[in-house]
Structure formats: structure tokens, C-alpha cells
Write a protein that holds these residues in place. Structure first.
Motif, PDB file in Angstrom:
ATOM      1  N   LEU A 143      15.091  11.683  22.857  1.00 24.31           N
ATOM      2  CA  LEU A 143      13.658  12.268  22.231  1.00 24.31           C
ATOM      3  C   LEU A 143      12.639  13.022  23.584  1.00 24.31           C
ATOM      4  N   GLU A 145      10.019  15.991  23.276  1.00 24.98           N
ATOM      5  CA  GLU A 145       9.104  16.481  22.280  1.00 24.98           C
ATOM      6  C   GLU A 145       8.526  18.270  23.254  1.00 24.98           C
ATOM      7  N   SER A 208      10.158  10.485  13.758  1.00 23.57           N
ATOM      8  CA  SER A 208       9.897  10.924  15.197  1.00 23.57           C
ATOM      9  C   SER A 208      11.031  12.226  15.360  1.00 23.57           C
ATOM     10  N   TYR A 212      12.393  15.774  15.270  1.00 22.20           N
ATOM     11  CA  TYR A 212      12.382  16.529  15.915  1.00 22.20           C
ATOM     12  C   TYR A 212      13.239  17.670  16.190  1.00 22.20           C
ATOM     13  N   TYR A 232       4.961  21.686  16.684  1.00 18.79           N
ATOM     14  CA  TYR A 232       4.476  20.447  15.760  1.00 18.79           C
ATOM     15  C   TYR A 232       2.772  20.970  15.238  1.00 18.79           C
TER      16      TYR A 232
END
Length: 442
Positions: A143, A145, A208, A212, A232
């Protein structure tokens, strides 16, 4: 298996391309043909079309206009454009509308089939990252961000008015964010939270990861034809800022709001398709000037709230409700009354104009000062008919009366109820009544 629609005003080309496709060995269920944009649009409304192959110059409705209407009707339809002209403007417009290929006549058979194969093979195939997650390998999914500083800067711009920002600060933000405009709109994407899905083992990490994935789906759709940025935002939402310069905003189209609505439907459809999540999409109006960013942000958030009143609908445009008539947010009763009035006026307009050639949902929506997406939803909810099903119903009932009670020929009846092609009229008639016009006459 896939359904393909071939559209060209030259019958020999339609027949030739259909024969090529039929002998190609591709996983094709049905091959439909149409001789005009309007006939093709009827087919798209009535049938499940996966791939549209269209000529670009076809008289009353061009291939570009057909693509625009098709995208509004069914955003997932893929398109290959064929043209006798190597005109950059045509190719540019086709690509901006999501065309997968632009082929020049006379067509090379192998090149055409290679193009179709390429599109068909990519259908229903998610991106490699999403496929990894959906195959159960989420634990190995890394992941990454988006840069938090970037998202923080964008979110601050959406919540602070130009008066709060000093001139120097405003210029710095403009430079960093590359937001030149001068026209802007905001779209918000709200995903269901873990507590909204207690029946599933849906953890915070899952959310989460799905958030994503949804952000990447949004970026992939936006990169095709929009000058935009997605990031976001608070309350676990995803926000998209769309911008246009003066020239692109004025470019001929069905209207930028219609394009935004189509984008909203595509976002909802693809997020649901790949992630099995029912995202709610809120779309603001389009305003000129960076100083209105906080207004646009509030509009998109307010549009999302209507999902509380209409939980079976997922794409909401702020301008679909006349907020100025109410001192406070309208009650459920006021919303219900307003919705009924919209449907009543639309029904009255269709009753008086169903025999008009080329009648579209956009025209009906424009007369009601409401978006096609919202009108289609309300009409189905209140009457039990899709808008186009209702038009078909009126046309078929009228044509049946003429067949039984007049000596008019088939082409004359087709003309009187709004069809340019007697053959297309006969096809719809037989599908509706179970027998052809000539069989009914006998």
C-alpha cells in the motif's frame, strides 16, 4: 461472450465488417448493424452492447455525437472509430471520448480484427494490482499512500476561501497544485465504511486497501480525457478536482455537465465492477475562479447526502434540486413532491413528442432542467418504465393502431412514429409484439 454493434451509413461496409467478425473466431454472441447514429442509439438503448464500431461521418448524427450519447447511456461500452479522413481533430475528439482505436478507410481486414481482438481481450480484465488483491493476495499487496503533503494542501484549498488566503500564499498554492482553471468542478467519492458492512469480515486495513484501489480506478478513468487531480480527503472520501481552460471548456460537446455525469456513472460502475463496493458519487456545479473551491466542495458533499433519501441511487448532481426555493434542506415530503413534478412534466413532454425523430433523454432532461441520469432514475422509480421503454411503448401502440386501422405502408408508419429506418422499426415491433407488422396486418 460479447455483443458488437457496427455502424456505417454504407450498407456494404456494415455487411463486410459483420462477415469479418462472424468468421473471426472471437467470442462473439451477437453482431448488430445500424445505418445511422439514431438507429445505433436505439440499439444501444435496447440491447446489451459491449463494443461499438462506428463511422465518424454519418449525416444527421456523427460518430462523435453517437459516442457521447452512448457514453451517457451505457458508460462501459467500448468504441473503435473508423473514418475516411485522417483529420487530427476527429482523432483527438475520439480519443478524448475514450475510443480504443481510430482506423482509416479503406480498412485492412487483419488490422481491423487485431484492433477488435485487443479491445475484447481487455474487457473485464482488471488492472494487475486489483487482480492481485481480488485473487486473495491482499497481504502481499504493498500500500503506497499518495503524498500526504499534497493531499493536505489540496484539502486546505477546498476548505479555505480566497479571502483567507493571502495573495502570496494563493499564488504559491496555484503554482504547486498546477490549478490554473479558470473553470472548476469537484467530485466526491464516498465508499462504504467497515461498520456499513457488518455481514462481511471487512477490517480497517481492508477499507484502506479498497480506498487505495478506488483512487487508482478514479485516476485511470480520469487520465483518459480529463485535466484533473484525485486525492484522499477527510471522512474517508476521495475527492476529484476537474479543471478546464477557456478553450477546452467551450469545445463542442453535449455539455460539460453531461460529461461530468457520465464520469460519475463510470466511477460508480467501475468501482462496483472491480471492488464490489457501491460508491456514492457527488458532483458539484461548474464555477469560474479558484475562489469558489470551498463552494464547490460543499456542493459535492451536499449532493452525496441525498443518498440518505434515495439509497438505491448512487450518482447525484448538486444542481438537480432547486435549493433556492427552500430556506432549509427540503423535507422528505418536499423532495417527494418535487420528484413527482419532474416525472409528470417529463411524461407530458414525451407524450407530445414521442414521434419526433432523434428524440433523446438529453432533450427531455433539458426541458425539465435536470440531469439525464437523475431523470432516468426518477422516471423508472415512479412509473416502472425506463424513459426509452416508455417512448417505445407509445410508438408501438400508435403504430399498431395505424396497422390495424389504416392502409398506410410500413415505411409511412415508421416515419410517423419517429423511425428513420423501416427495417429497424420492424425489428423493434416484432420484439415488442412477437410478430412483424405484416403478420399483424394479415
Amino acid at each position: 461472450m460479447f455483443n458488437i454493434l457496427v455502424v456505417d451509413d454504407e450498407p456494404l461496409i456494415c455487411k463486410g465488417l459483420s462477415s469479418l467478425l462472424a468468421a473471426s473466431g472471437l467470442d462473439i454472441d451477437h453482431i448488430y448493424t445500424a445505418g445511422s447514429g439514431y438507429e445505433a442509439l436505439d440499439c444501444i438503448r435496447m440491447e446489451e452492447i459491449d463494443l461499438l464500431v462506428t463511422d465518424i461521418q454519418m449525416g444527421a448524427m456523427s460518430g462523435i455525437e453517437l459516442m457521447q450519447h452512448a457514453k451517457m447511456t451505457k458508460p462501459w461500452v467500448q468504441t473503435i472509430v473508423i473514418s475516411a479522413h485522417e483529420t487530427f481533430q476527429y482523432a483527438q475528439m475520439a480519443v478524448r471520448l475514450g475510443a480504443r482505436d481510430y482506423l482509416i478507410k479503406p480498412l485492412n481486414s487483419e488490422q481491423f480484427l487485431d484492433s477488435v481482438r485487443s479491445v475484447v481481450l481487455k474487457m473485464n480484465r482488471p488492472s494487475p494490482e486489483l487482480a492481485t488483491y481480488m485473487d486473495g493476495n491482499g497481504d502481499r499487496f504493498r500500500l503506497e499512500e499518495p503524498l500526504p503533503e499534497y493531499s493536505e494542501l489540496l484539502n486546505s484549498l477546498l476548505t479555505e476561501t480566497a479571502a483567507v488566503l493571502g495573495a502570496e500564499e494563493k499564488l504559491r498554492k496555484l503554482d504547486e497544485l498546477k490549478l490554473q482553471g479558470p473553470f472548476f468542478a469537484v467530485i466526491k467519492i464516498k465508499l462504504p465504511l467497515p461498520q456499513d458492512r457488518p455481514e462481511q469480515r471487512y477490517t480497517t486495513r481492508d477499507h484502506s486497501l479498497l480506498r487505495y484501489a478506488a483512487l487508482n480506478i478514479a485516476k485511470e478513468l480520469l487520465d483518459q480525457e480529463w485535466n484533473s487531480t484525485a486525492f484522499y480527503s477527510p471522512d474517508q472520501e476521495i475527492t476529484v478536482i476537474i479543471q478546464w481552460d477557456e478553450q477546452s471548456y467551450e469545445e463542442p460537446s453535449t455539455g460539460q455537465l453531461s460529461r461530468l455525469e457520465m464520469l460519475g456513472r463510470s466511477l460508480h460502475f467501475n468501482i462496483h465492477r472491480y471492488l464490489q463496493l457501491s460508491a456514492v458519487i457527488g458532483i458539484s456545479q461548474i464555477l469560474k475562479g479558484l475562489s469558489f473551491m470551498d463552494v464547490l466542495n460543499r456542493q459535492a458533499s451536499k449532493a452525496i447526502l441525498w443518498n440518505n433519501e434515495q439509497p438505491d441511487h448512487f450518482v447525484f448532481y448538486y444542481g438537480d434540486f432547486n435549493w433556492n426555493n427552500y430556506a432549509a434542506d427540503p423535507s422528505p415530503e418536499e423532495l417527494h413532491t418535487h420528484s413527482n413534478l419532474i416525472v409528470q412534466k417529463a411524461k407530458e413532454y414525451i407524450d407530445g413528442n414521442y414521434a419526433q425523430k432523434g428524440l433523446t433523454i438529453h432533450e427531455v432532461a433539458k426541458k425539465n432542467h435536470v440531469s439525464p441520469n437523475y431523470l432516468s432514475y426518477l422516471f423508472k422509480k415512479n412509473t416502472g418504465y425506463n424513459l426509452w421503454e416508455y417512448v417505445i411503448k407509445l410508438r408501438m401502440e400508435d403504430s399498431r393502431e395505424m396497422i390495424l386501422n389504416t392502409d398506410l405502408r410500413r415505411y409511412e408508419i415508421a416515419e410517423r412514429v419517429g423511425y428513420e429506418s423501416p427495417e429497424h422499426f420492424s425489428k423493434i415491433f416484432k420484439k415488442y409484439f412477437g410478430l412483424s407488422p405484416s403478420e399483424l396486418k394479415k
